[in-house]
Scaffold this active site. Sequence first.
Site, short mmCIF file in Angstrom:
data_model
loop_
_atom_site.label_atom_id
_atom_site.label_comp_id
_atom_site.label_asym_id
_atom_site.label_seq_id
_atom_site.Cartn_x
_atom_site.Cartn_y
_atom_site.Cartn_z
N GLN B 124 -3.00 2.23 -4.02
CA GLN B 124 -3.12 3.64 -3.66
C GLN B 124 -2.23 4.49 -4.55
OE1 GLN B 124 -2.85 5.08 0.63
NE2 GLN B 124 -0.84 5.71 -0.09
N GLY B 125 -2.81 5.48 -5.21
CA GLY B 125 -2.03 6.37 -6.07
C GLY B 125 -1.86 7.74 -5.44
N TYR B 126 -0.91 7.84 -4.55
CA TYR B 126 -0.67 9.12 -3.87
C TYR B 126 0.69 9.70 -4.25
CZ TYR B 126 -4.59 8.51 -0.52
OH TYR B 126 -5.81 8.37 0.07
N SER B 127 1.79 9.05 -3.77
CA SER B 127 3.13 9.61 -3.95
C SER B 127 3.50 9.71 -5.42
CB SER B 127 4.17 8.72 -3.25
OG SER B 127 3.95 8.70 -1.87
N SER B 159 2.07 0.06 -4.17
CA SER B 159 2.22 -1.36 -3.84
C SER B 159 0.98 -2.12 -4.30
CB SER B 159 2.46 -1.57 -2.34
OG SER B 159 1.64 -0.74 -1.59
N GLU B 242 -3.85 4.90 7.90
CA GLU B 242 -2.61 4.21 7.57
C GLU B 242 -1.59 4.40 8.69
OE1 GLU B 242 0.60 3.71 3.96
OE2 GLU B 242 -0.49 5.57 4.12
#
Lengths: 360, 412
Positions: B124-127, B159, B242
């Site tokens: 996941q590419g969010y933060s 992660s 989530e």
Amino acid sequence: MEFALNEEQRMLQESVRGYLEASCPLDRVRAAADAGDTRPADLWEGLVDLGVHAILVPEEYGGVGLGHLEAALVAECLGGAVAPVPYVGSSVMAPVALALAGSDAQKDAWLPRIARGETVFGVGVTEQIGSRESGGVAAAGGTLTGKAMFVLDGADADMLLIADRDGALHIARAADADVKRLPTIDRTRSTSEVSLEATAAEVLPGSTGSRAAVLATIDAGRTMLAADTLGAAQNMLDQAIAYAKERRQFNRVIGSFQAVKHLCAEMAAALEPCRSLVWYAAHASRAIPDEARLMACHAKAHLSEVGRFVARTATEVHGGMGFTDLLGLHYWFKRIGLDRQLLGAPEIVREEAATVQGWV
Amino acid sequence: MDLAYSPEYAAFRDEVRAFLDSHRDLAPPPMQRGKPSEQAKAWQQLLIEHGYAARTIPKEYGGYGAEPDILKSHIIAEEFGKARIRPGHDGDNRLVPTLLELGTEEQKRTYIPPTIRGEMTWCQGYSEPGSGSDLASLSTKAEVDGDDFVINGQKIWTSGAQYADMIFCLVRTEPDAPKHQGISYLLFPMDTPGIEVRPLVTMTGEATFNETFFTDVRVPTSQIVGRRGEGWFVANATLKHERGGLGDPNQAESRFHQIVEMMREETLDGEPLLSQATYRDRLVALQGQMLAMKFNGMRVLTHNVRDEEPGLPRWIVKLNGCELNHRMAEMAIDILGELGVLYPSKGFGGHRDEDVPYLRDAGFWQQRYMMDLGLIIGGGTAQIQKNMIGERALGLPKEPKVADPRFGGGAA
């Protein structure tokens, strides 16, 4: 699988809450407390009409034969309204003990009167949990001698239900004993010292030989005190939230400041799971007997801790006003304070929970 | 109040138990990092065939295709948990629901089947370093050049990025729009040129997270989910999923029983720890908190089964559950005394490469103590949780907004 209140339970709670909102506003509480009146006739009769004293009395004795969960829902309402009426001793512990351990004659004599609100029982079992100030009662030849401390609803009682040193439960007339009110922080309920000197008493036959009856009576009392604290703490939280939405400082309502908002969120986060714990403990008392003792201990101990946290935090959210007599928030604060100490403060109750699980 | 299960559900529970009894030998070990092993993939396939994984995902996308039944899903999770057998998965619990809800037919057919089989893994590419709690201020940009987006920027806390096949990623495509309206949700392979993954070692000594850097990464514009500028709303569907997972009360209960076992077995001055009154008091206090959250979970479950919004009982789960797990780890460490601080330098399980005398549970409790603090911070910090409880559940007003000159519209 359904962990929720049913329609009848919700209606019961709404009717008791509605009655108390209308008939027991803060002014009424204050007037009763100032007068030292912990059994005002109007409120007592109003609750009789709603049938709350009949909840735990079996149908064959003129009651409605509901369970601990219904009684806990009422206790929650009473705590929420800081209602100045006897309940935990007189309308829960006494009928539970009588139904469990009374002779047919005793049940015939007392259960219908409890259900109709004609007789109030004071309940003295504190020494079964821990004795202070030389408390303790000895039974001999149909009499009781000794001292029972912090007898619940004692000053308002017509009759007494007293545990002797072995845990057997006895009925005596309040008029035959020396009943002295012990003034506490909480002026909405009475606790008394009962001195007995060869006082005539009648044992509940099912309570001798084993402590099962007195323990079940204590469990019921603990669950109801937990429910009382749940109601009182929820009310304090609701008042704190309402105040935080209204009070302005620095040209903003204070609830928009995270410092205040987070206090409210922390109270809600701590208190909301307590509702489920109280429901479960009350439900378990009949439906899951193996877990009943443990869950009553957990409800009492956990609600005591969360109740204290909410009581102090909700007071803080109110700022200086929370500290005044005028606002009256202290009635809930003190109600929670008394609930915590009665029938075992948290450490005592947790040690019992450990014992129940074989850890001691 | 009826805590019993109806015959239909009791029978279903028996069925799950019987399956677990007869197939437990095929299950892979509970925790494995890295790409799924062949054994894990075969196990997942078996679970899908029996309806214990990808249960409600439609058949045309490779799932089992059952009608949603919250109670059956709950029973499956509970039985796998009790048997300590690795449960199946629904692919990626953030991505797959999002695709089902908002993906194109082609995206669903391309990505969902291999994902739920474990053949395609995601990160996941969010933060971003500058956008944590204020995620919508993210600045990784994607500019259109012909039929491609060209992506530049950096993500953090990705992660699994070191072994993932694919990434679902939030990027800024409309720099002049108000901040929530300038974001798009893209899917692209991790072997696309211009992506660099650097391991991020955390305080636990482990590198489960990464920093991921994008330099002129070209992704076809067709790889967008939803429309340009709507990525924030697309992503919110997955954030919801989530949050639901963090703070699971079953995990707290199982940790609690581990501590009780430890207190029976470990000794102080030759006496079991359980005979220490102060430790016992703390243990029972924790048990009370754990039970309150367990029953709160039963209440949430009942609401969900009835298709009602649970409200406050659900809002508090992440905050309380993560805090409770952390307190359990604290207690486990404390009752071990000095033994509680023994720890392999590479983290949990690192004793296989390094001699750590007297180490208990392979360093599990210290790792959990640190990791659970990470989870209190991650997935919406405790402070953000308290804002949400205060504002959404209790109706308290938001903080006044401060204008942010970086974005169009000015508003924060």
